[in-house]
Structures are given as C-alpha cells and as structure tokens.
Motif scaffolding. Structure first.
Motif, short mmCIF file in Angstrom:
data_model
loop_
_atom_site.label_atom_id
_atom_site.label_comp_id
_atom_site.label_asym_id
_atom_site.label_seq_id
_atom_site.Cartn_x
_atom_site.Cartn_y
_atom_site.Cartn_z
N UNK A 1 0.80 -1.22 0.00
CA UNK A 1 0.00 0.00 0.00
C UNK A 1 0.84 1.28 0.00
N UNK A 2 1.94 1.28 0.74
CA UNK A 2 2.78 2.48 0.73
C UNK A 2 3.42 2.70 -0.64
N UNK A 3 3.78 1.63 -1.32
CA UNK A 3 4.36 1.79 -2.65
C UNK A 3 3.29 2.14 -3.67
N UNK A 4 2.08 1.66 -3.44
CA UNK A 4 0.95 2.07 -4.29
C UNK A 4 0.72 3.56 -4.16
N UNK A 5 0.72 4.05 -2.92
CA UNK A 5 0.51 5.47 -2.67
C UNK A 5 1.68 6.29 -3.21
N UNK A 6 2.89 5.75 -3.04
CA UNK A 6 4.08 6.44 -3.56
C UNK A 6 3.97 6.62 -5.08
N UNK A 7 3.55 5.58 -5.77
CA UNK A 7 3.39 5.64 -7.22
C UNK A 7 2.27 6.61 -7.61
N UNK B 1 16.58 -7.09 -0.96
CA UNK B 1 16.58 -7.37 -2.40
C UNK B 1 15.46 -6.59 -3.08
N UNK B 2 15.77 -6.03 -4.23
CA UNK B 2 14.74 -5.29 -4.97
C UNK B 2 13.64 -6.23 -5.46
N UNK B 3 13.96 -7.52 -5.57
CA UNK B 3 12.94 -8.49 -5.99
C UNK B 3 11.84 -8.65 -4.94
N UNK B 4 12.20 -8.44 -3.67
CA UNK B 4 11.18 -8.50 -2.61
C UNK B 4 10.13 -7.41 -2.84
N UNK B 5 10.60 -6.22 -3.20
CA UNK B 5 9.69 -5.12 -3.47
C UNK B 5 8.86 -5.42 -4.72
N UNK B 6 9.50 -5.91 -5.73
CA UNK B 6 8.80 -6.22 -6.98
C UNK B 6 7.71 -7.27 -6.75
N UNK B 7 8.03 -8.29 -5.97
CA UNK B 7 7.06 -9.36 -5.72
C UNK B 7 5.87 -8.88 -4.91
N UNK B 8 6.13 -7.98 -3.94
CA UNK B 8 5.07 -7.51 -3.06
C UNK B 8 4.20 -6.43 -3.70
N UNK B 9 4.79 -5.69 -4.65
CA UNK B 9 4.07 -4.55 -5.23
C UNK B 9 3.67 -4.75 -6.68
N UNK B 10 4.15 -5.81 -7.31
CA UNK B 10 3.90 -6.07 -8.73
C UNK B 10 4.46 -4.97 -9.63
N UNK B 11 5.48 -4.28 -9.11
CA UNK B 11 6.17 -3.26 -9.92
C UNK B 11 7.37 -3.88 -10.61
N UNK B 12 7.41 -3.77 -11.94
CA UNK B 12 8.52 -4.34 -12.69
C UNK B 12 9.78 -3.51 -12.55
N UNK B 13 9.59 -2.21 -12.36
CA UNK B 13 10.73 -1.31 -12.21
C UNK B 13 10.63 -0.58 -10.88
N UNK B 14 11.79 -0.38 -10.26
CA UNK B 14 11.83 0.41 -9.04
C UNK B 14 12.85 1.53 -9.23
#
Length: 306
Positions: A234-240, A264-277
C-alpha cells in the motif's frame, strides 16, 4: 429570500456500519446529545444481519436518519464512500461506528470551524483514543511543530499520520473526494493528501472533540498493522500515485526497508507487482543489506557466535 436555517441542511454525519450494534448505539447516543441540530445522519449498513436496522428504529423520532442496508456488502472503504455519496449536507462529518463525540458541544465546534473559515475546505481536531473494554489509551494531540510540518509539506503525512482517524475530521462536500478502495492501511493518509492538494489551507482544533477506538480486535487496522505484505504494497501504491520524490516520502520508504529488513529489490517487486523500481530505492536496499551484514558481523564478534 434567504433560506431558513433548518431548510438548508448543513451537516451530514456519515456512519458506515458493520455489525456491532452496541457500538453504533454509543455513537448515535453521542449524536443525539449534540446541541447543534442542523444535521442528518447517513447510515450505510454492511452488516451480516439486521440488528443495526432494528436499532435505528429507536432513533427515527429523535434524529433525522437516512438508513441504507447494502444488498451486497461493499466493504471498507467503499461503504464509507456510499454514505458520503448519498449525503445531502454542505459539510461531511465522517463518524466510524465505533467512535463517538466527546461532549454535547463537539459538532457545533466542528461546524464553527468551517463556518468561520471560508478559505478552508478541511479541518480536524485532536482526539481521545480508547482500546478494548472502553479503556482510555492516549490523547492524540498533534504538536505545533507537526502542524507546521504539514502546512509546509502536505506529504509529511506519508511519513506520519498526524491527523489521525477520519472521525476527527470535517470537510466540505464540494471537494468531491472519496476514499480509495484499493487501500485499507493508508486509506486515510491518501484522502488527506488529496484534500490538501486541492486546497492546502486547513484548520486544526487542539481540543479533542471525538473519542476514537484504537487497537481493538474488531478493527480492520488490526489485520494491517505490522503486516509486511499490506504495508509494503500500500505504501508503494501510494508512492506511485503521488509520483513525487519528496523527502518525507523517501524517509518513510527507508523506514519500511529497515523495518522489514528488505535486502533485495525483488522483494519489493514481488510484493508490489512493480517491474521497475527507482534507482534511489535500489541504493537504499543495498545500503540496508550492507548495514545488516555489518551488524551481524559485529554480533558474532561481541558474543562469539558462529
């Protein structure tokens, strides 16, 4: 000719409910005691039974109530939105069903704020927080410095929810903002930021005007707090959604990385479904990984652990 006081509805007290008629009763009783009377009560009921509907019948002679039993459960926060959408007042006063006005003057003071400050659309007060068994926990009273930070940078709310519960707020219906049903944990922060993006001026009333439930088992927030998947997502959703690299936002992101020990950036990608960070985020993750290794190494030296 001017519209008479009682013909021009001033406030809609919006109460989204879900079961727990005993808590709804407490909320309605506090509304019934208000010395300010130009309001309607809008109840949108998501309950699994008809107990709230039966309870409301006891108040129809004393309160101007608009009651809707949802045919299909809307869930939070869409049930909040429905109560706001069918409201008729100039001002909207959200009251969660487990919250209540602190005294008979609470609503009149909320109304006075907007009546006397035509240049603002949003206001909030301090609040008293109660836990299980109606036990007082603390007074939520933002400091002068915190209020100053919000005035200077509305995105500070991303880092810390200084405002608190939606029940501590009042706003003009004309701002036409609703709660984002893609969120549960940051839903109020998102709403506040969007309200202040429309009009950065707001009013803070230091005196507590409402009592709010806090850390009670029935609350949705109880399933969200310290939940890595929900908080990160949710925080990354709001950030985006905000799409700004504000200092307060980055500070909160760094706090989450440390809190959940993201390495790991993959942890963020997996949790947020963001391909790019963002590049800065990858740097923070790497930095956290280095710190973690150093602390782990120091621990081994100090305590002779392998």
């Amino acid at each position: 000719m001017p519209v008479s006081y009682m013909n021009k509805l001033k406030v809609s007290i919006c109460i989204p409910t879900y079961n727990q008629p005993e808590l709804v009763k407490r909320c309605l009783d506090s509304i019934k005691k208000q010395n300010y009377k130009n309001f309607e009560v809008v109840i949108t009921d998501d309950s699994t039974n008809y107990k709230i509907k039966d309870l409301v019948k006891n108040y129809t002679n004393s309160l101007n109530i608009k009651y809707i039993k949802n045919k299909i459960r809307l869930g939070s926060p869409e049930n909040w939105n429905k109560s706001m959408k069918i409201s008729s007042g100039e001002y909207i006063k959200i009251m969660h069903h487990d919250d209540w006005f602190i005294n008979a003057n609470s609503l009149s003071k909320f109304v006075e704020i907007l009546d006397n400050n035509k240049n603002i659309d949003f206001a909030f007060s301090s609040s008293d927080a109660y836990g299980e068994n109606n036990k007082f926990r603390f007074a939520h009273v933002p400091t002068k410095n915190e209020i100053k930070k919000i005035k200077k940078n509305k995105y500070y709310l991303f880092y810390r929810n200084i405002i608190g519960s939606p029940s501590s707020t009042i706003f003009r219906k004309k701002i036409n903002i609703f709660f984002d049903n893609a969120t549960k944990w940051v839903v109020d922060i998102d709403f506040y930021i969007r309200a202040l993006e429309k009009n950065k001026k707001f009013y803070f009333h230091k005196e507590p005007l409402v009592c709010v439930s806090d850390q009670c088992l029935h609350q949705i927030t109880a399933t969200c707090k310290n939940n890595k998947e929900i908080e990160i997502k949710e925080y990354f959703y709001l950030y985006k959604k905000i799409n700004k690299n504000n200092y307060a936002i980055i500070k909160k992101i760094w706090e989450l990385i440390k809190k959940y020990n993201i390495k790991s950036k993959n942890e963020i990608k997996d949790l947020t479904n963001n391909k790019k960070i963002p590049l800065y985020l990858n740097i923070l993750i790497i930095y956290n990984k280095i710190i973690y290794r150093k602390i782990k190494h120091l621990y081994k030296i100090l305590f002779n652990k392998k």
